[in-house]
Design an enzyme around this catalytic site. Structure first.
Site, PDB file in Angstrom:
ATOM      1  N   CYS B 103       0.710  -1.024   0.050  1.00 40.25           N
ATOM      2  CA  CYS B 103       0.060   0.032   0.040  1.00 40.25           C
ATOM      3  C   CYS B 103       0.809   1.372  -0.100  1.00 40.25           C
ATOM      4  CB  CYS B 103      -0.853  -0.097   1.156  1.00 40.25           C
ATOM      5  SG  CYS B 103      -2.629   0.807   0.771  1.00 40.25           S
ATOM      6  N   HIS B 220      -3.550  -5.655   1.162  1.00 39.52           N
ATOM      7  CA  HIS B 220      -2.836  -5.818   2.192  1.00 39.52           C
ATOM      8  C   HIS B 220      -2.623  -7.408   2.700  1.00 39.52           C
ATOM      9  CE1 HIS B 220      -2.632  -1.613   4.033  1.00 39.52           C
ATOM     10  NE2 HIS B 220      -3.365  -1.501   3.287  1.00 39.52           N
ATOM     11  N   GLU B 222      -0.917  -8.685   4.878  1.00 41.39           N
ATOM     12  CA  GLU B 222      -0.720  -8.693   6.159  1.00 41.39           C
ATOM     13  C   GLU B 222      -2.197  -8.790   7.000  1.00 41.39           C
ATOM     14  OE1 GLU B 222      -0.620  -6.297   4.812  1.00 41.39           O
ATOM     15  OE2 GLU B 222      -0.882  -4.466   6.051  1.00 41.39           O
TER      16      GLU B 222
END
Lengths: 82, 257
Positions: B103, B220, B222
């Site tokens: 990002c 994302h 994660e």
């Protein structure tokens, strides 16, 4: 001391949805005849130098290295002694 | 007929832990998410790297996390790219070190010139905060080796400036070199305009550099790695990266296969 007045504008090939949104807003105000709106940035920078050539160099470098991203932006500036 | 196949990944990863460094800029807010999944889910050695530091502390891989570094002032990532640690990150990347930009991290990598192109304001102008699907376009990279081409990953995005742009010549070169890693797609894996959340050219969601050691992606991973949160398709990115680091020792010259 010089005052640099810098314009950072989108390259013409870049779509500008912000500009389009602003154009529509102008139309909703009842104003006609506004064909296209493109949004850019205006930056003022005071440069501590007595030498115009030096001030040009500083303004240009600031634009090239940071203020404008050449992938999508152009820049131009004027310098006035203050 | 099965149009796509989900990545089936077992967690956690085996092998000696590798060292990850998560860079923290003023305004980064996904640094802890990345740290958490690397440490708790994948059992790796992770540390934070403050943006003012001038050493990468011998890490095997660098993560540039999501967030709003420097408040997105001037342009997203435009100021962060000049942070002291970025000199080290750029040197590390040029020497073949693994770098993942997520990002805002992707934005910083583009501003730093480690990846081509730029991320513009979302075409629809609104901040996109949603689950999307991305398709694995190239399973031969260090970040997708645990995936298969055509895999569809369900993964969240949260960005206002995720609209990938590059000129025609650059885009063609990215395609030719197979540098496009992920594209936005629908649940069936079709790359369509409707599946594109931000107007990115060619639905590009993630790319690698020519050498294949630096990757940037807007979604994302994660946030889709911890089973507690419900989605784990993003784990494939980290598992691939860790697997690659284990396989190649200290990553020096990664290449796209």
């Amino acid at each position: 001391m010089f005052l640099a007045k810098i314009n950072v504008t989108l390259r013409t090939s870049i779509l500008d949805p912000q500009g389009k949104a602003v154009q529509h807003a102008i139309e909703t105000l009842g104003m006609e005849g506004v064909r296209e709106v493109r949004m850019g940035k205006y930056i003022e920078m005071k440069i501590d130098s007595g030498d115009r050539a030096e001030a040009e160099r500083v303004a240009g470098e600031a634009c090239r290295r940071l203020l404008a991203n050449p992938v999508m932006e152009n820049f131009d500036y004027t310098l006035e002694k203050i | 007929m099965e149009r796509y196949r989900k990545t089936e990944i077992g967690l956690p990863v085996n092998g000696a832990p590798r060292k990850f460094g998560v860079v923290v800029f003023p305004g980064s807010n996904c640094d802890h998410d990345a740290y958490h999944v690397l440490k708790e889910i994948f059992r790796q050695d992770v540390r934070f790297l403050w943006h003012k530091e001038t050493s990468l502390q011998g890490v095997d891989a660098v993560i540039l996390p999501g967030g709003f570094s420097y408040g997105d002032y001037l342009r997203c990532g435009a100021i962060a790219r000049f942070s002291p640690i970025m000199k080290e990150v750029i040197g590390f990347a040029n020497a073949g070190g693994m770098v993942i930009g997520i990002c805002n991290g992707f934005q910083i990598l583009c501003e730093a010139g480690l990846l081509p192109g730029s991320l513009l304001r979302n075409a629809r102008l609104s901040f996109a905060c949603d689950y999307v699907r991305i398709r694995v376009e190239n399973a031969g990279t260090a970040f997708t080796s645990a995936s298969r081409e055509g895999d569809v990953m369900k993964i969240p995005i949260a960005h206002g400036d995720g609209n990938y742009f590059a000129d025609q010549e650059t885009l063609d070169r990215l395609e030719r070199n197979r540098q496009v890693v992920f594209r936005y797609c629908d649940a069936q894996g079709s790359v369509t305009e409707g599946a594109n959340p931000n107007g990115s050219l060619r639905n590009i969601a993630g790319i690698v550099n020519e050498q294949g050691n630096v990757m940037g992606m807007m979604p994302h991973p994660e946030r889709a790695s911890d089973p507690t949160l419900g989605e784990t398709d993003g784990a494939a990115v980290f598992i691939s990266a860790i697997g690659h680091l284990i396989k190649t020792g200290q990553m020096k010259h990664a290449t796209i296969s």
